[in-house]
Write an enzyme that holds these catalytic residues in place. Structure first.
Site, mmCIF file in Angstrom:
data_model
loop_
_atom_site.group_PDB
_atom_site.id
_atom_site.type_symbol
_atom_site.label_atom_id
_atom_site.label_comp_id
_atom_site.label_asym_id
_atom_site.label_seq_id
_atom_site.Cartn_x
_atom_site.Cartn_y
_atom_site.Cartn_z
ATOM 1 N N ARG A 74 0.868 -1.188 0.000
ATOM 2 C CA ARG A 74 0.000 0.000 0.000
ATOM 3 C C ARG A 74 0.901 1.233 0.000
ATOM 4 N NH1 ARG A 74 -2.086 3.330 3.961
ATOM 5 N NH2 ARG A 74 -4.132 4.227 3.563
ATOM 6 N N SER A 118 -12.765 -3.167 1.747
ATOM 7 C CA SER A 118 -12.960 -2.487 3.025
ATOM 8 C C SER A 118 -14.447 -2.238 3.252
ATOM 9 C CB SER A 118 -12.229 -1.134 3.025
ATOM 10 O OG SER A 118 -10.859 -1.321 2.799
ATOM 11 N N LYS A 127 -3.761 6.593 8.421
ATOM 12 C CA LYS A 127 -4.653 6.871 7.283
ATOM 13 C C LYS A 127 -5.400 8.161 7.572
ATOM 14 C CE LYS A 127 -8.589 4.653 4.895
ATOM 15 N NZ LYS A 127 -8.378 4.901 3.484
#
Ligand code: TZP
Ligand code: MG
Length: 212
Positions: A42, A115, A145
């Site tokens: 990621r 998600s 995040k």
């Protein structure tokens, strides 16, 4: 690679933005050696230290390390990159490329994760074929995040688990103290960035994930 819920037990998510510059590869290698059961690449956002070309090269390299270790290499968000490096899986968020499109494009060859952070998202996802697991959270506030959804806590996690037969991996602000509660809530495991990326005892924290 065929999906198994056990792959979610000790799931490490990481990009160059999550570690001191130059240490991405080393930290992922340490986590693999320590026994993580899945790795999600990621690498994104303004704090990424990799150019698009370096990102693809790094993905390819880490993809190879995961293959040697027999664990799935899962790419976050980027279907093109996932295809380019022949990833084992793709993970998308609610605002990424539409999940139906991802399943249609790569679902027959890759593990697909989505998600889902509330009941509505889980219920909608349940009716879509070809999704292997849900990532649900944040369990706690997270520093990793910027645009994270509202915190759901363990009660929220339990509720989402009760709404689906699909395996769920918990994410967001998880520390060693949370690992057994994640399993008690009915999730298959924990997905973490900082617990591993910022640890000075990667072997120890991964062992705790595996034993939770
Ligand atoms: N999705 C929801 S929370 C989160 C992501 C990618 C960040 C998790 O990072 P940390 O450091 O384990 O809280
Ligand atoms: Mg995403």
């Amino acid at each position: 690679m065929k999906f198994k819920p056990e792959m979610l037990k000790a799931y490490f998510v990481c990009g160059s933005q999550d570690v001191p510059e130059g240490l991405f590869e080393t930290i992922v290698e340490q986590a693999i050696k320590a026994g993580i059961t899945a790795f999600q690449f990621r690498d994104k956002g303004n704090a990424s230290t990799l150019s698009p070309i370096d990102r693809a090269a790094m993905a390819m390299k880490l993809r190879g390390r995961c293959a040697e270790a027999g664990i799935p290499f899962i790419v976050d968000d980027n279907v093109e990159l996932a295809k380019q490096v022949n990833a084992d899986g793709i993970h998308v968020g609610q605002s990424d490329e539409k999940i139906q499109q991802v399943v249609a494009e790569v679902g027959d060859q890759m593990i697909v994760g989505l998600s889902c952070s509330n009941a509505k998202e889980v219920e909608a996802a349940n009716s879509i074929d070809g999704i292997d697991y849900y990532g649900s959270g944040p369990i706690h506030p997270t520093g990793s995040k910027a645009d994270a959804d509202p915190v759901i806590g363990f009660d929220g996690l339990k509720q989402l688990v009760s709404l689906t037969d699909r395996p769920i991996v918990a994410i967001g602000g998880i520390t060693v103290d949370d690992l057994s509660n994640v399993i008690k809530a009915g999730a298959s495991g924990s997905a973490v960035i900082s617990m591993i990326a910022q640890s000075d005892d990667i072997d120890g924290v991964v062992k705790a994930m595996l034993e939770a």
